[in-house]
Design an enzyme around this catalytic site. Structure first.
Site, mmCIF file in Angstrom:
data_model
loop_
_atom_site.group_PDB
_atom_site.id
_atom_site.type_symbol
_atom_site.label_atom_id
_atom_site.label_comp_id
_atom_site.label_asym_id
_atom_site.label_seq_id
_atom_site.Cartn_x
_atom_site.Cartn_y
_atom_site.Cartn_z
ATOM 1 N N ARG A 87 0.523 -1.160 -0.004
ATOM 2 C CA ARG A 87 -0.157 -0.052 0.181
ATOM 3 C C ARG A 87 0.449 1.418 0.360
ATOM 4 O O ARG A 87 2.131 1.138 0.836
ATOM 5 C CB ARG A 87 -0.925 0.051 0.908
ATOM 6 C CG ARG A 87 -2.229 -0.239 1.222
ATOM 7 C CD ARG A 87 -3.494 -0.168 -0.173
ATOM 8 N NE ARG A 87 -3.936 -1.358 -0.022
ATOM 9 C CZ ARG A 87 -4.775 -2.563 -0.751
ATOM 10 N NH1 ARG A 87 -3.521 -2.634 -1.362
ATOM 11 N NH2 ARG A 87 -5.837 -2.723 -1.317
ATOM 12 N N GLU A 141 -3.923 7.779 -6.125
ATOM 13 C CA GLU A 141 -3.637 6.809 -7.194
ATOM 14 C C GLU A 141 -4.756 7.238 -7.994
ATOM 15 O O GLU A 141 -6.168 7.824 -7.349
ATOM 16 C CB GLU A 141 -3.672 4.938 -6.964
ATOM 17 C CG GLU A 141 -2.767 5.075 -6.150
ATOM 18 C CD GLU A 141 -2.675 3.526 -6.228
ATOM 19 O OE1 GLU A 141 -3.573 3.001 -6.449
ATOM 20 O OE2 GLU A 141 -1.615 3.202 -5.373
ATOM 21 N N HIS A 193 -0.316 -0.096 -10.066
ATOM 22 C CA HIS A 193 -1.236 -0.771 -9.059
ATOM 23 C C HIS A 193 -1.939 -1.879 -9.938
ATOM 24 O O HIS A 193 -3.289 -1.984 -10.047
ATOM 25 C CB HIS A 193 -2.186 0.139 -8.723
ATOM 26 C CG HIS A 193 -3.128 -0.977 -7.130
ATOM 27 N ND1 HIS A 193 -3.637 0.256 -5.765
ATOM 28 C CD2 HIS A 193 -2.828 -1.648 -7.053
ATOM 29 C CE1 HIS A 193 -3.624 -0.808 -5.387
ATOM 30 N NE2 HIS A 193 -3.688 -2.161 -5.922
HETATM 31 N N1 LIG Z 1 -0.608 -4.004 -5.229
HETATM 32 C C1 LIG Z 1 -1.715 -5.087 -5.143
HETATM 33 O O1 LIG Z 1 -2.922 -5.112 -6.239
HETATM 34 C C2 LIG Z 1 -2.142 -5.666 -3.863
HETATM 35 C C3 LIG Z 1 -3.230 -7.177 -3.993
HETATM 36 C C4 LIG Z 1 -3.488 -8.173 -2.964
HETATM 37 C C5 LIG Z 1 -2.413 -7.353 -2.177
HETATM 38 N N2 LIG Z 1 -1.884 -6.113 -1.680
HETATM 39 C C6 LIG Z 1 -1.466 -5.758 -0.693
HETATM 40 O O2 LIG Z 1 -0.240 -6.677 0.301
HETATM 41 C C7 LIG Z 1 -0.432 -6.142 1.310
HETATM 42 C C8 LIG Z 1 -0.138 -7.965 2.472
HETATM 43 O O3 LIG Z 1 -1.240 -8.889 1.980
HETATM 44 P P1 LIG Z 1 -1.012 -9.613 2.221
HETATM 45 O O4 LIG Z 1 -2.320 -11.279 1.828
HETATM 46 O O5 LIG Z 1 0.121 -11.070 2.791
HETATM 47 O O6 LIG Z 1 -1.863 -9.975 4.046
HETATM 48 P P2 LIG Z 1 -1.527 -10.630 5.131
HETATM 49 O O7 LIG Z 1 -2.538 -10.394 6.218
HETATM 50 O O8 LIG Z 1 -1.015 -12.412 4.734
HETATM 51 O O9 LIG Z 1 -0.280 -10.611 6.007
HETATM 52 C C9 LIG Z 1 0.159 -9.266 6.203
HETATM 53 C C10 LIG Z 1 1.438 -9.839 7.121
HETATM 54 O O10 LIG Z 1 2.392 -8.179 7.437
HETATM 55 C C11 LIG Z 1 2.257 -8.336 9.107
HETATM 56 N N3 LIG Z 1 1.552 -6.781 10.600
HETATM 57 C C12 LIG Z 1 1.462 -6.463 10.188
HETATM 58 N N4 LIG Z 1 2.495 -5.118 10.699
HETATM 59 C C13 LIG Z 1 3.092 -5.395 11.103
HETATM 60 C C14 LIG Z 1 4.186 -4.028 10.946
HETATM 61 N N5 LIG Z 1 4.080 -3.180 11.547
HETATM 62 N N6 LIG Z 1 5.545 -4.618 10.352
HETATM 63 C C15 LIG Z 1 5.868 -6.245 9.954
HETATM 64 N N7 LIG Z 1 4.600 -7.074 9.609
HETATM 65 C C16 LIG Z 1 3.070 -6.754 9.893
HETATM 66 C C17 LIG Z 1 0.886 -8.870 9.919
HETATM 67 O O11 LIG Z 1 1.388 -9.999 10.820
HETATM 68 C C18 LIG Z 1 0.452 -10.458 8.818
HETATM 69 O O12 LIG Z 1 1.975 -11.711 8.334
HETATM 70 C C19 LIG Z 1 -1.764 -5.641 2.008
HETATM 71 O O13 LIG Z 1 -1.094 -4.670 2.431
HETATM 72 C C20 LIG Z 1 -2.462 -5.468 0.924
HETATM 73 O O14 LIG Z 1 -3.118 -5.011 0.832
HETATM 74 C C21 LIG Z 1 -1.430 -5.694 -2.828
#
Ligand SMILES: NC(=O)c1ccc[n+]([C@@H]2O[C@H](COP(=O)([O-])OP(=O)(O)OC[C@H]3O[C@@H](n4cnc5c(N)ncnc54)[C@H](O)[C@@H]3O)[C@@H](O)[C@H]2O)c1
Length: 332
Positions: free
Chosen positions: A233, A262, A281
């Protein structure tokens, strides 16, 4: 006919939503614009809401809840644009689709890392312009370099496994999930991770605690002039501080797919910075993942409309806890 309100969309059609939701006797209506006033007006009286990237603040949720809305579903994984605390206060379940594009995002992250590490943009530009120049002195051997993952959830661990196959040494910082993946070491602090990394990749949610996690202080901890990759994000990164770090040599480069604002403004300096690789994105996107996302979002809405618990609540409530106006009337 009850309405399902779509706040905003960049999807090509509503064919899949219609296929899933029409049998429930609802019509799908796209909001004419996604500013707060319009959404508040449109939300009043809708049976459910499907949310793209538009901010959904308390007044919109309050109007929806008061009008009998059963469920709000985000088309996607991140739900930082929905005021979850407000939804809780109004008894409105919010759900997301947490599991539809993990492989795509992990592939995109690795593609960005490889593109920057191999200096593909510079090399390909030279060829397109009729030249034949290798960006010598600027192409490190990948094997043995350090990748620091911030967040080791569904996507972070997939990136880690791919990176291990390329010979990278992978470390992760995640305050909730210590690494249980063979070959991925755990860092005990973010600063420790950043200090050792040649590549830093972000895979955590955006919330109040993580906004601008990568700020001037974090950038100062980066000792090895790393490439910063962000497919999570935009709000996780202070972009002004990143631009300064690129210019003063603290960062070796960036690969960014997501931005606070965006689409990224046409004249934003990061768009044309020589050390930046920018994509619009699109990490989530593949021919298969987009229809998957739409279907799962619509199916979650259908569960909400039928009064069943949603499968992936991000609120502590999974079924609407208020009586709908129709139910209230029946109950007198
Ligand atoms: N660019 C895109 O098109 C796109 C698509 C899908 C997901 N995303 C983004 O990818 C990111 C990750 O998604 P995911 O499915 O792996 O989520 P997830 O919930 O499976 O994993 C997120 C991890 O981040 C950890 N976390 C929380 N706070 C933290 C901190 N302060 N420091 C370090 N780690 C921390 C959590 O413990 C968790 O293990 C999200 O921000 C999501 O919005 C982006």
């Amino acid at each position: 006919m009850p309405r399902v309100l779509v706040t905003d969309t960049d999807m090509p059609s509503f064919d899949i939503e219609e296929e899933v939701l029409r049998p429930l006797g609802v019509e799908i209506r796209l909001a004419p614009s996604s500013d707060e006033d319009t959404l508040t007006r449109e939300a009043a009286g809708c049976a459910a809401m499907m949310v793209g990237y538009a901010p959904v603040p308390e007044p919109v949720l309050a109007a929806a809840a008061a009008g009998g809305c059963r469920v709000v579903v985000r088309y996607g994984i991140g739900y930082d644009n929905v005021d979850i605390a407000a939804a809780e206060r109004h008894g409105l379940p919010v759900a997301n689709v947490p599991d539809y594009c993990q492989d795509e995002v992990a592939d995109h992250t690795m593609a960005m890392l490889l593109c920057q590490a191999r200096r593909l943009l510079d090399a390909a530009d030279s060829v397109r312009q009729g030249g034949w120049t290798i960006p010598k002195g600027d192409v490190p051997r990948l094997a043995g370099r350090h990748l620091g993952l911030v967040g080791l959830g569904r996507i972070g661990r997939r990136v880690g496994l791919r990176a291990i196959a390329f010979g990278l040494r992978v470390q992760a910082y995640d305050p909730v999930v210590p690494s249980d993946v063979a070959g991925i070491a755990s860092a005990s602090t973010l600063d420790e991770l950043l200090a050792e990394a040649d590549y830093v990749s972000l895979h955590l949610p955006l919330n109040r605690q993580t906004r601008h996690l990568i700020d001037r202080h974090a950038l100062r901890s980066m000792r090895r002039k790393p490439i910063l990759i962000n497919t999570a994000r935009g709000g996780l990164v202070d972009l002004e501080a990143v631009l300064e770090a690129l210019d003063d040599g603290t960062l070796g480069g960036v690969a960014l797919d997501v931005f606070e604002d965006e689409p990224l403004p046409e004249d934003h300096p990061i768009r044309r910075h020589p050390a930046a690789l920018i994509t619009p994105h699109m990490s989530y996107y593949s021919n298969e993942s987009e229809p998957d996302l739409i279907r799962r979002t619509a199916e979650e809405v259908a569960r909400g409309l039928r009064g069943e618990p949603v499968r992936n609540p991000v609120t502590s409530i999974s079924v609407a806890t208020r009586a709908t106006p129709a139910a209230a009337e029946r109950e007198g």
